[in-house]
Scaffold this active site. Structure first.
Site, PDB file in Angstrom:
ATOM      1  N   LYS A  32     -95.410  48.927  47.539  1.00 19.50           N
ATOM      2  CA  LYS A  32     -94.165  48.300  47.080  1.00 19.50           C
ATOM      3  C   LYS A  32     -94.381  47.492  45.805  1.00 19.50           C
ATOM      4  CE  LYS A  32     -92.369  48.054  51.797  1.00 19.50           C
ATOM      5  NZ  LYS A  32     -91.640  49.280  51.696  1.00 19.50           N
ATOM      6  N   CYS A  33     -95.090  48.093  44.874  1.00 13.93           N
ATOM      7  CA  CYS A  33     -95.486  47.425  43.637  1.00 13.93           C
ATOM      8  C   CYS A  33     -94.906  48.185  42.451  1.00 13.93           C
ATOM      9  CB  CYS A  33     -97.022  47.420  43.567  1.00 13.93           C
ATOM     10  SG  CYS A  33     -97.725  46.814  42.029  1.00 13.93           S
ATOM     11  N   GLY A  34     -94.673  47.491  41.367  1.00 17.85           N
ATOM     12  CA  GLY A  34     -94.206  48.161  40.161  1.00 17.85           C
ATOM     13  C   GLY A  34     -95.203  49.182  39.633  1.00 17.85           C
ATOM     14  N   THR A  63     -96.971  51.141  41.683  1.00 17.95           N
ATOM     15  CA  THR A  63     -97.131  52.166  42.713  1.00 17.95           C
ATOM     16  C   THR A  63     -97.036  53.589  42.163  1.00 17.95           C
ATOM     17  OG1 THR A  63     -96.398  50.656  44.435  1.00 17.95           O
ATOM     18  CG2 THR A  63     -96.260  52.994  44.952  1.00 17.95           C
TER      19      THR A  63
END
Length: 166
Positions: A39-41, A43
């Site tokens: 859930k990371c930018g 990803t």
């Protein structure tokens, strides 16, 4: 900048199923170790990691993904949820290992050792964010790349290609 590391290969770490492994299993390969999050930018880097895996696996290369929830809780799922997400969303075929901590007193022993490596600017120390990358060559050289450096960046690909065993 690279550093030669000999004992990295002896440090145990857990697979997603709890089995014990070491980098010695990949002693003849180029290995890209990366702390991952769903859930990371950053990803979408999973896509490039998988492309590298497919392009170079038969020549002695593998990506090892270590899920980590230390950065704004961006990997909150269970191992089953993480494995399902990686395979269904990104088609990940490389090993996803057990969830770990990369910084602080509870950091996994492998990451305690990896953090001693300097990046291209000569800086070592804590993992900055998700998707920090370490390339370990069969000769024992360790190359560190910060999270913003994409997996398919020339500086990473050139290290991989220069060290492929076959």
């Amino acid at each position: 900048m690279s550093e030669t590391t000999t004992d990295l290969r002896t440090i145990p770490f857990a697979g997603a199923d709890g089995s014990e492994h070491t980098l010695a299993e990949y002693a003849d390969d180029v290995v890209l170790v990366v702390n991952v999050a769903s859930k990371c930018g950053l990803t979408p880097q999973y896509e490039q990691l998988e492309q590298l895996q497919k392009a170079y696996a038969e020549r002695g290369f593998t990506v090892l993904g270590f899920p980590c929830n230390q950065f704004l809780g961006q990997e909150p799922g269970s191992m089953d949820e993480i494995l399902d997400y990686c395979s269904t969303t990104w088609g990940v075929s490389f090993p996803i290992l057990d969830k770990i901590k990369v910084n602080g007193s509870g950091a996994a022993p492998l990451y305690k050792a990896l953090k001693k490596a300097k990046d291209v600017e000569g800086t070592k120390g804590p993992i900055m964010w998700n998707f920090e990358k370490f390339v370990l060559t069969p000769g024992g050289e360790l190359h560190r790349f910060r999270p913003q450096t994409k997996p398919d960046a020339e500086e990473i690909v050139s290290v991989i290609e220069a060290n492929l065993p076959r």
